[in-house]
Write a protein that holds these residues in place. Structure first.
Motif, mmCIF file in Angstrom:
data_model
loop_
_atom_site.group_PDB
_atom_site.id
_atom_site.type_symbol
_atom_site.label_atom_id
_atom_site.label_comp_id
_atom_site.label_asym_id
_atom_site.label_seq_id
_atom_site.Cartn_x
_atom_site.Cartn_y
_atom_site.Cartn_z
ATOM 1 N N PRO A 133 0.787 -1.238 0.000
ATOM 2 C CA PRO A 133 0.000 0.000 0.000
ATOM 3 C C PRO A 133 0.818 1.287 0.000
ATOM 4 N N LEU A 134 1.990 1.286 0.612
ATOM 5 C CA LEU A 134 2.792 2.513 0.588
ATOM 6 C C LEU A 134 3.147 2.877 -0.853
ATOM 7 N N SER A 135 3.307 1.871 -1.698
ATOM 8 C CA SER A 135 3.516 2.128 -3.123
ATOM 9 C C SER A 135 2.236 2.628 -3.781
ATOM 10 N N TRP A 136 1.074 2.133 -3.345
ATOM 11 C CA TRP A 136 -0.174 2.678 -3.903
ATOM 12 C C TRP A 136 -0.213 4.184 -3.681
ATOM 13 N N GLY A 137 0.132 4.594 -2.451
ATOM 14 C CA GLY A 137 0.128 6.020 -2.146
ATOM 15 C C GLY A 137 1.083 6.784 -3.035
ATOM 16 N N ALA A 138 2.230 6.185 -3.352
ATOM 17 C CA ALA A 138 3.224 6.873 -4.173
ATOM 18 C C ALA A 138 2.751 7.096 -5.602
#
Length: 792
Positions: A133-138
């Protein structure tokens, strides 16, 4: 009033009746034991041969006797696919046979609801492992995340799963917390919009999405997992609750999971104000509230607010918890005994049961024609399990294409002195502990890391090219030499000499650093893998410094679950490429950025600290949290929230404000132009921040209230128009009410929180206006006159 349309079909099983009426009819016919049986799950594992599931043994569980339980029914099956490696088709057959047994054993033929983890893809053997998910945010791209979730949901439904325990809506407050990789970022608006899109995708596939962890889990003291939370009601309302409110209002979500933590002495599982007063009575949520695993029992063992298992069950039910997961503990015999003793009203059980049965009715599980055969096995010969093996594909080419797109859009180019993109390098030194590890791209809730590591005899089930393999494929004419230099978190420096020698002889160094995902101390990132500081784990910083000291250009490349301080590399690296566990397509995405095949467009969902000891640190902070002359500690980040470079340049110009003044119930309109002034196609991520110079209570210096991706070809431009309702400036006032205040404000349009490009000074007029959960939540972007269009 319900009316039976077919005398032979009881109301509870009549699909033509309202789901609530069906639930009410069933409740009146059920014994107390049958009611309670619908309120808990049993942790199971699918059979590798296609037989029925078997109860999973866990150090926090007691042995479960399914033969004794099933005549009364069963509410949920916990993680049949996510407990051990099993072929998807064989697992689906095992679940099918178990559902037949469950439905056949109870008077009302009610099957169980099966749930699984799906934090970064369906957590099953052979299923696509997407970026975390941290990549989704990015990506700053809700539409792409919605598409991914639809694929995940479709795969889950194809094998008979009904509910997914995702997404995580916790807002990062301290990056030392191990579960940062599971979050979407440090800004509640970004978290809310991306999570809402994910839920919409999952629910569109027929999967019950589950918001977690409600609420405040990520604000634990010192970033320690399951530590107390000391935030006040204003931080809770204006930061932690914002994404949950947005998701409940806009996503169609049907389940919520309570958090483990206690806030100001109140455990979430016992908080009636939170789980009933706010969630249901105010926001109007009508789905189920499920316990985080063992969370009801924790009221006795960890929080000390219940003296017995029965008291823990009654406390949770009264607060609004409907289902105990992962297995029966307090909601079984202890709850039955508490009801018999008059300690817990049966009405609380009926209230939770109604919600559970309504959901099962909506899923078709109460219909007379219900079949346990999932879509993936439709028409198959179920008599020959071995013939089914390999017939269900959970890692399709379409899945991998979306995984690739997310990985590419999520990579953040933090710094670049012109070394990137690499042009025909003769010799590349790939150095670091993540250079040749296939698991380096995966987070802790991916199946290979979460489950597979406990089954070394089983293959990973999906392709996981290492960074070395991807680099060789990307640069076929280059000589690539590798050296680990060090382990991820070990103290040894014996490998430094080889690494330095390799670096001296290369044209460029790619330093592959970062984390190893794991659980409860078995990794450097993940649940229970909290960090004492923001320093790179082990001796990786020393290795990086040594590589920079060779004089060979160093491209610092991070495969990590949280942001890390990078020391001298911030200034002295030739380039810095940040990825947050980018999934099975991640190494190809990284090397695509290195070669220039991919023009990076990712933006930081969390700030990158300049110093390892400055925590907690988030851009969403008040003035006193910023650098000042009265403290010798400067918390200014090395790279701020929203930062990210590309291989082209953009010019912002022509800001127009349609009226600089509006009422506290009005809206403002802005317009400006973005032009690609470089020689290649690229994407600018326009970010809108709100700054309130004077407010009745302390506010963050700025906060994100909108964003849009603007893709442009060389020389192209787009006109970007933004409508900003006054509602988005609201905050919790002195008396605890959410208000919009009049006064002068700044609307900052920027490429990041630290790079404002255009600023509009505007004014809200009129009286202080109270708003509630019906207020407008979004600034609206319209992109025209150029390629593509932006979302929120």
């Amino acid at each position: 009033m319900a009316v039976e349309t077919d005398p032979a079909t009881p109301i509870g099983n009549d699909p033509d009746q309202d789901a609530g009426a069906r639930a009410d009819a069933l409740i009146t016919r059920m014994t107390l034991e049958e009611k309670v049986a619908q309120l808990f799950g049993v942790w199971v594992g699918a059979s590798g041969e296609g037989g029925e599931v078997a109860p999973h043994q866990h150090d926090m569980e007691e042995e479960v006797d399914l033969d004794a339980l099933l005549p009364d029914g069963l509410g949920q099956l916990t993680r049949p696919f996510g407990t051990a490696p099993v072929d998807p088709a064989i697992g689906a057959l095992s679940l099918l046979r178990t559902q037949e047994r469950i439905a056949g054993a109870n008077r009302f033929a009610i099957p169980a609801l099966a749930h699984e983890e799906c934090l970064a893809g369906f957590a099953a053997w052979g299923a696509t492992a997407y970026p975390v998910p941290l990549s989704w945010g990015a990506t700053f791209d809700p539409a792409l995340i919605r598409r991914m979730a639809g694929r995940i949901g479709g795969d889950m439904r194809s094998v008979g799963v009904h509910q997914g325990l995702a997404p995580v809506l916790d807002v990062v407050r301290d990056a030392r917390w191990g579960r940062v990789e599971e979050t979407i970022g440090e800004d509640p608006y970004l978290v809310g919009t991306i999570a809402t899109a994910y839920i919409q995708g999952l629910e569109s596939a027929g999967i019950v999405a589950t918001l977690k962890h409600f609420a405040g889990y990520s604000a634990s003291v010192a970033g320690r997992n399951l530590a107390p939370v000391a935030m006040g009601p204003r931080e809770r309302a204006d930061v932690m609750l914002v994404p949950f409110e947005m998701a409940v209002r806009e996503s169609g979500v049907r389940s919520v999971m309570h958090a483990y933590t206690d806030t100001d002495g109140m455990p979430a599982a016992a908080d009636e104000w939170l789980l009933t007063g706010l969630l249901r009575d105010t926001w109007g949520f009508e789905g189920t509230v499920v316990a985080d695993y063992f969370g009801v029992a924790f009221l006795k063992t960890l929080h000390g607010v219940a003296g017995t298992w029965g008291e823990a069950a009654g406390t949770a039910l009264a607060a609004g918890v409907d289902v105990e997961l992962p297995t029966v503990k307090t909601f079984g015999r202890p709850l039955l005994d508490a009801v018999a003793a008059g300690e817990v009203p049966e009405a609380l059980i009926d209230r939770a049961l109604r919600r559970v049965l309504v959901q099962k009715a909506q899923l078709g599980l109460l219909d007379p024609g219900w079949s346990p055969v999932p879509a993936g096995l439709a028409g198959a010969d179920l008599s020959d399990p071995e013939a089914l093996r390999g017939t269900i594909d959970l890692d399709s080419a379409a899945n991998r294409e979306i995984a690739r797109r997310i990985a590419e859009q999520a990579i953040v180019l933090l710094g670049n002195d012109g070394t990137l993109p690499l042009r025909s390098p003769g010799k590349i030194a790939l150095i670091g502990p993540n250079a040749d590890d296939p698991l380096a791209v995966l987070g802790c809730y991916s199946f290979p890391v979460h489950v597979g590591v406990h089954h070394p005899e089983a293959p990973n089930g999906i392709g996981l090219p290492t960074l070395r393999e991807a680099l060789a494929a990307e640069f076929p004419d280059a000589e690539i030499v590798t050296a680990p230099g060090a382990t991820v978190d070990g103290p040894g420096t014996a490998g430094f000499a080889e690494a330095i020698e390799v670096a001296h002889g290369a044209d460029v160094v790619v330093a592959a650093l970062g984390d190893r995902a794991g659980l409860f101390g078995r990794g450097t990132s993940g649940e229970g893998c909290d960090a004492e500081s923001a320093a790179l784990p082990g001796v990786q910083q020393q290795l990086l410094d040594a590589l920079i000291g060779t004089g060979t250009p160093v491209v610092t490349t991070l495969l990590a679950g949280r942001p890390y301080a990078l020391g001298r590399a911030v200034e002295d690296s030739a380039a810095i490429v940040q990825s947050f566990f980018p999934g099975q397509e991640g190494t190809s995405a990284i090397t695509g950025v290195l070669s220039g095949r991919v023009n990076p467009s990712g933006r930081l969902p969390v700030s990158i600290p300049r110093r390892p000891g400055v925590h907690p640190s988030t851009y969403l902070s008040a003035r006193l949290a910023h650098a000042s002359e009265v403290s010798n500690i400067d918390p200014t980040p090395a790279f701020g929230f929203g930062h990210g470079l590309t291989y082209t340049t953009f010019e912002w110009s022509g800001l127009e404000v349609e009226g600089v003044e509006t009422g506290t119930d009005g809206e403002l309109r802005l317009g400006f132009r973005v032009r690609n002034t470089g020689d290649r196609e690229g994407t600018e991520v326009v970010q809108l921040y709100f700054h309130d110079p004077v407010a009745s209570v302390v506010q963050p210096v700025q906060r994100l209230i909108g964003y849009a991706r603007v893709p442009l070809g060389p020389g192209e431009s787009s006109r970007v128009r933004v409508t900003v309702p006054a509602d988005v400036t609201s905050f919790t006032g002195r008396d605890g009410r959410r208000i919009v205040e009049p006064g002068e404000l700044e609307l900052r349009l920027g490429a990041s929180s630290t790079d404002p490009r255009l600023t509009a000074t505007v004014r809200l007029t009129g009286p202080v206006r109270q708003v509630d959960h019906t207020r407008r939540l979004h600034a609206t972007f319209t992109v025209s006159d150029g390629a593509g269009a932006g979302g929120r």
